[in-house]
Design a protein around this motif. Structure first.
Motif, short mmCIF file in Angstrom:
data_model
loop_
_atom_site.label_atom_id
_atom_site.label_comp_id
_atom_site.label_asym_id
_atom_site.label_seq_id
_atom_site.Cartn_x
_atom_site.Cartn_y
_atom_site.Cartn_z
N LEU A 236 -4.35 7.69 2.92
CA LEU A 236 -3.86 6.21 3.40
C LEU A 236 -2.58 5.85 3.17
CD1 LEU A 236 -6.33 5.44 -0.23
CD2 LEU A 236 -6.91 4.98 2.23
N GLY A 237 -1.22 6.16 2.39
CA GLY A 237 -0.19 6.22 3.22
C GLY A 237 0.38 6.05 4.53
N VAL B 242 7.28 5.72 7.62
CA VAL B 242 6.77 6.74 8.20
C VAL B 242 6.57 8.42 7.88
CG1 VAL B 242 5.29 8.13 10.47
CG2 VAL B 242 7.01 5.73 10.60
N PRO B 243 7.31 8.88 7.43
CA PRO B 243 7.67 10.35 6.85
C PRO B 243 7.83 10.41 5.56
CG PRO B 243 9.99 9.77 8.11
CD PRO B 243 8.80 8.13 7.78
N VAL B 244 7.15 9.05 4.12
CA VAL B 244 7.34 9.97 3.50
C VAL B 244 6.31 10.53 2.65
CG1 VAL B 244 7.23 8.28 0.96
CG2 VAL B 244 8.81 7.19 2.46
N PRO B 245 5.00 9.80 3.36
CA PRO B 245 4.12 10.50 2.95
C PRO B 245 3.50 11.99 3.07
CG PRO B 245 2.93 8.61 4.85
CD PRO B 245 4.65 8.52 4.32
N LEU B 246 4.03 12.39 3.91
CA LEU B 246 3.95 13.83 4.52
C LEU B 246 4.94 14.80 4.07
CD1 LEU B 246 4.92 13.01 8.51
CD2 LEU B 246 2.05 13.81 7.59
N LEU B 247 5.93 13.98 3.36
CA LEU B 247 6.54 15.14 2.61
C LEU B 247 6.30 14.92 0.95
CD1 LEU B 247 10.53 13.06 3.57
CD2 LEU B 247 9.50 15.71 3.75
N LEU B 248 5.42 13.89 0.59
CA LEU B 248 4.23 14.16 -0.43
C LEU B 248 3.30 14.84 -0.69
CD1 LEU B 248 4.59 9.70 -1.74
CD2 LEU B 248 5.58 12.39 -2.51
N ILE B 249 2.48 15.47 0.62
CA ILE B 249 1.98 15.44 1.10
C ILE B 249 2.58 17.77 0.39
CG2 ILE B 249 0.39 16.46 3.19
CD1 ILE B 249 -0.62 14.00 3.46
N TRP B 250 3.43 18.00 1.66
CA TRP B 250 3.94 18.90 2.25
C TRP B 250 5.05 20.14 0.75
CZ3 TRP B 250 4.95 17.55 7.70
CH2 TRP B 250 3.55 17.12 8.31
N GLY C 170 0.91 -1.47 0.15
CA GLY C 170 0.12 -0.36 -0.32
C GLY C 170 0.35 0.90 0.14
N MET C 171 2.11 1.37 1.05
CA MET C 171 2.78 2.08 0.86
C MET C 171 3.46 2.54 -1.35
SD MET C 171 3.33 3.48 3.34
CE MET C 171 4.40 4.97 3.25
N LEU D 7 -5.91 2.40 -7.41
CA LEU D 7 -7.60 2.35 -8.03
C LEU D 7 -8.18 3.82 -6.97
CD1 LEU D 7 -9.74 1.56 -9.47
CD2 LEU D 7 -10.51 0.24 -7.68
N ALA D 8 -7.58 3.24 -5.21
CA ALA D 8 -8.63 4.40 -4.62
C ALA D 8 -7.81 5.45 -4.64
CB ALA D 8 -8.48 3.59 -3.25
#
Length: 425
Positions: A183-184, A99-107, A35-36, A165-166
């Protein structure tokens, strides 16, 4: 069944039935690992083009390049570290890095932040995915290795598909950021918690199998004794041993075409006027068939053998890539995505099972790490090859090029590899 005792005093026994609870937990953990990866499959190529203005394909694929290099290198060291310190500490460390990966992508205010996130994602995937592979091989013993790898990879790539897909639908409804990457963040938190609290060490299972290891009757592996240095394991797996080296090049080319699919397919589909939602369906269809198919193909390789499933799967992938290069509408691309997923399902767990067949239990984790070094190096090679060819000749020419390389890889397996698991034991 072989029985031993862990350092905590618990009885150790090889076999899927006896270890069903831990095996199932590791399947769930690897789904979260997948999922990541899936959080990026639909959204990130579009993000690079639409929000960061990347027009050169080579620049747009740079996130796959750094991911592939980081994951490939980490795969190699993950095997050595898990032999030295145990499997569980390496698994937990991988989730901490995630853990930091989705945060970096968001910001991310610039593409360099995305690249940094993908370096961390590569390190995390190398530690977590490699370790779940090794732990499942440890638990099941030799008899059902293909089935175990099928379940492992089905969970991982099934989750890639569902998440792709989601995130496609989330991006269409709420924009490319931040919704898809939430989600990540949830996957990382859950994966870290399960791994730290509930997963148990499996290194003792590998030691038990090593102590009871029986050499092949045909003497094929007599030169592969249990005392190999890291350098010797690397050379045997990469170049010298026919089955191991054939599997390594097959894995590299397989992920070369997966890197192409990840980085360029969404852009190709968007150029034909497809919506983000329909691009998400195509981005999910390929890993969905890949994931579900492995539930069957891994077990079949335990009955039919490994070699011709690998060669046939590579050739089916090549045909599917040719269909994508020649197609121009959703229906054709959907059929091709199914074929590409089916070909990959034939190859993916079978390559890992072949490595497990040949490698001695004493250095199997290092052999898996070396194989995965080459396999996931394919992401980096694919990003470079596909990016350069696409910039010079166009996206479709890049797909044709990778199709030819994939067909050639299947030929190498057909000519060089011997059968590592000739039927059920």
């Amino acid at each position: 069944m072989d029985v031993g005792r862990s350092t905590e005093g618990r009885p150790i026994q090889l076999g899927l039935g006896y270890n069903a609870a831990q095996f199932t937990l590791l399947v769930v953990v690897n789904a979260l690992v997948g999922g990541m990866l899936g959080q990026e499959r639909t959204v990130l190529p579009l993000l690079g083009e639409q929000e960061f203005g990347l027009r050169a394909y080579t620049a747009g694929l740079s996130f796959i390049l750094v991911f592939g290099l980081a994951k490939a290198a980490t795969n190699y060291f993950a095997g050595t570290l898990s032999d030295r310190f145990g499997r569980k500490p390496v698994l937990v460390a991988g989730w901490v890095v995630a853990v930091p990966v989705p945060l970096l992508l968001i910001w991310a205010p610039s593409w360099s932040w995305v690249l940094a996130a993908n370096v961390l994602l590569g390190v995390s995937q190398g530690l977590t995915w490699s370790t779940t592979v090794v732990m499942k091989i440890d638990l099941v013993g030799p008899a059902r290795r293909g089935f175990a790898m099928g379940l492992n990879e089905a969970a991982g790539y099934g989750a890639v598909a569902v998440t792709a897909l989601a995130t496609g639908y989330l991006a269409e409804a709420y924009g490319l950021r931040p919704a898809p990457f939430l989600l990540g963040l949830a996957f990382a938190a859950l994966g870290l918690g399960l791994s730290a609290v509930f997963v148990r060490e499996t290194h003792g299972h590998a030691r038990l199998e090593a102590a009871t290891h029986v050499a092949r009757a045909d003497g094929r592996h007599d030169h592969l004794h249990d005392q190999l240095t890291n350098r010797e394991v690397f050379l045997q797996t990469s170049f010298r041993e026919r089955a191991l080296s054939s599997a390594s090049q097959g894995g590299l080319v397989n992920n070369l075409n997966d890197g192409l699919a990840w980085g360029l397919f969404p852009i190709l589909f968007a150029s034909a006027g497809l919506s983000v939602g329909r691009i998400g369906v195509l981005a999910a269809l390929y890993p969905a068939v890949w994931g579900v198919g492995q539930l069957v193909t891994g077990a079949l390789s335990d009955r039919w053998g490994r070699k011709w499933m690998i060669a046939g799967g590579m050739w089916l992938q090549a045909i599917a890539l040719a269909m994508i290069a020649n197609g121009d509408d959703f229906a054709v691309w959907a059929v091709a995505a199914v074929a590409l997923g089916a070909g990959t399902a034939l190859v993916y767990p079978t390559l890992l099972a072949a490595i497990g067949d040949v490698a001695h239990p004493a250095w199997r984790a290092r052999a898996v790490g070396t194989y995965r070094l080459w396999r996931d190096g394919g992401f980096a090679v694919g990003a470079l090859v596909a990016g350069v060819v696409a910039d010079v000749l166009g996206v479709r020419a890049a797909v044709w090029t990778v199709a030819a390389l994939t067909a050639a890889s299947g030929l190498v397996v057909a000519l060089r590899m011997y059968e590592t698991h000739p039927g059920p034991r």
